[in-house]
Design an enzyme around this catalytic site. Structure first.
Site, PDB file in Angstrom:
ATOM      1  N   GLY A  45      -9.554 -20.961   7.740  1.00 19.78           N
ATOM      2  CA  GLY A  45      -8.877 -19.828   8.347  1.00 19.78           C
ATOM      3  C   GLY A  45      -9.483 -19.551   9.698  1.00 19.78           C
ATOM      4  N   GLN A  71     -11.515 -14.821  17.282  1.00 21.93           N
ATOM      5  CA  GLN A  71     -12.527 -15.876  17.221  1.00 21.93           C
ATOM      6  C   GLN A  71     -12.378 -16.886  18.355  1.00 21.93           C
ATOM      7  OE1 GLN A  71     -11.861 -16.634  12.755  1.00 21.93           O
ATOM      8  NE2 GLN A  71     -14.044 -17.041  13.063  1.00 21.93           N
ATOM      9  N   CYS A  87     -18.224 -18.375   7.872  1.00 22.16           N
ATOM     10  CA  CYS A  87     -17.325 -18.040   8.972  1.00 22.16           C
ATOM     11  C   CYS A  87     -17.654 -18.908  10.182  1.00 22.16           C
ATOM     12  CB  CYS A  87     -17.504 -16.567   9.331  1.00 22.16           C
ATOM     13  SG  CYS A  87     -16.447 -15.991  10.678  1.00 22.16           S
ATOM     14  N   LEU A  88     -16.612 -19.397  10.854  1.00 18.24           N
ATOM     15  CA  LEU A  88     -16.829 -20.225  12.046  1.00 18.24           C
ATOM     16  C   LEU A  88     -17.597 -19.461  13.118  1.00 18.24           C
ATOM     17  CD1 LEU A  88     -13.310 -21.916  12.411  1.00 18.24           C
ATOM     18  CD2 LEU A  88     -15.371 -22.850  11.325  1.00 18.24           C
ATOM     19  N   HIS A  91     -10.462 -12.030   4.522  1.00 13.81           N
ATOM     20  CA  HIS A  91     -11.510 -12.369   5.498  1.00 13.81           C
ATOM     21  C   HIS A  91     -10.928 -12.404   6.914  1.00 13.81           C
ATOM     22  CE1 HIS A  91     -15.130 -14.930   6.787  1.00 13.81           C
ATOM     23  NE2 HIS A  91     -14.290 -15.026   7.808  1.00 13.81           N
ATOM     24  N   GLU A  92      -9.776 -13.077   7.054  1.00 11.96           N
ATOM     25  CA  GLU A  92      -9.186 -13.218   8.397  1.00 11.96           C
ATOM     26  C   GLU A  92      -8.638 -11.886   8.906  1.00 11.96           C
ATOM     27  OE1 GLU A  92     -10.012 -15.757   9.947  1.00 11.96           O
ATOM     28  OE2 GLU A  92     -10.597 -16.935   8.209  1.00 11.96           O
ATOM     29  N   HIS A 135     -11.156  -9.738  10.581  1.00 12.91           N
ATOM     30  CA  HIS A 135     -11.476 -10.070  11.981  1.00 12.91           C
ATOM     31  C   HIS A 135     -10.620  -9.251  12.953  1.00 12.91           C
ATOM     32  CE1 HIS A 135     -14.347 -13.372  11.861  1.00 12.91           C
ATOM     33  NE2 HIS A 135     -13.638 -14.022  10.946  1.00 12.91           N
TER      34      HIS A 135
HETATM   35 ZN    ZN Z   1     -14.413 -15.537   9.834  1.00 11.46          ZN
END
Ligand code: ZN
Length: 158
Positions: A46, A51, A89-90, A131-132, A135
């Protein structure tokens, strides 16, 4: 398609609230395509627009290889259940933690052309969606984590 730089924790962009998408144009499509390419390159499941440095309400979720979903202006209509699970998470490299999330969500979103749709997601898919969406409101999983994992715990899990 281009691979974009992923913003990492410490950058104030990740703590900001993203704005609604109003215009469904070629620029949005480029952003979406780049987000998908970047997510694949980084082997994520995701990614959210902040991000890649864009404060717009766009996320991609990929619960499995056959289902890549683009969610524009997503909102959770209903949620139920709760379960603890491991997240990473990225934007928070090399950190994993236990986060409690709903096991079921009902979501309304728009696609890349502005068409509204609804879907329901369970378990891992529901976890990625939550989660997304976090953000988009400036929340990272580490803000919600019950605890972070030690590196040796991760090795045991794998
Ligand atoms: Zn994330």
């Amino acid at each position: 398609m281009a691979i974009r730089n992923v913003v990492v924790r410490g950058d104030e962009l990740l703590a900001k609230k993203s704005r609604k998408v109003e215009v469904f144009d070629a620029r949005l499509h480029t952003l979406i395509d780049d987000m998908i390419a970047t997510m694949h390159k980084k082997e994520g499941v995701g990614i959210a627009a902040p991000q890649v440095g864009i404060l717009r309400r766009v996320v991609i979720v990929e619960p499995d290889a056959e289902h890549t979903m683009t969610l524009v202006n997503p909102e959770i209509l209903e949620y139920s259940g709760k379960a603890e699970g491991v997240e990473g998470c990225l934007s928070v490299p090399n950190v994993w933690g236990i986060v409690e999330r709903p096991t079921h969500v009902k979501v309304r979103a728009q696609d890349r052309d502005g068409n509204t749709f609804e879907f329901e997601a369970e378990d891992f898919h529901a976890r990625i969606v939550c989660h997304e969406l976090d953000h988009l409101d400036g929340t990272l999983f580490v803000d919600r984590a019950i605890r972070l994992l030690d590196p040796d715990e991760l090795e045991e899990d794998e």
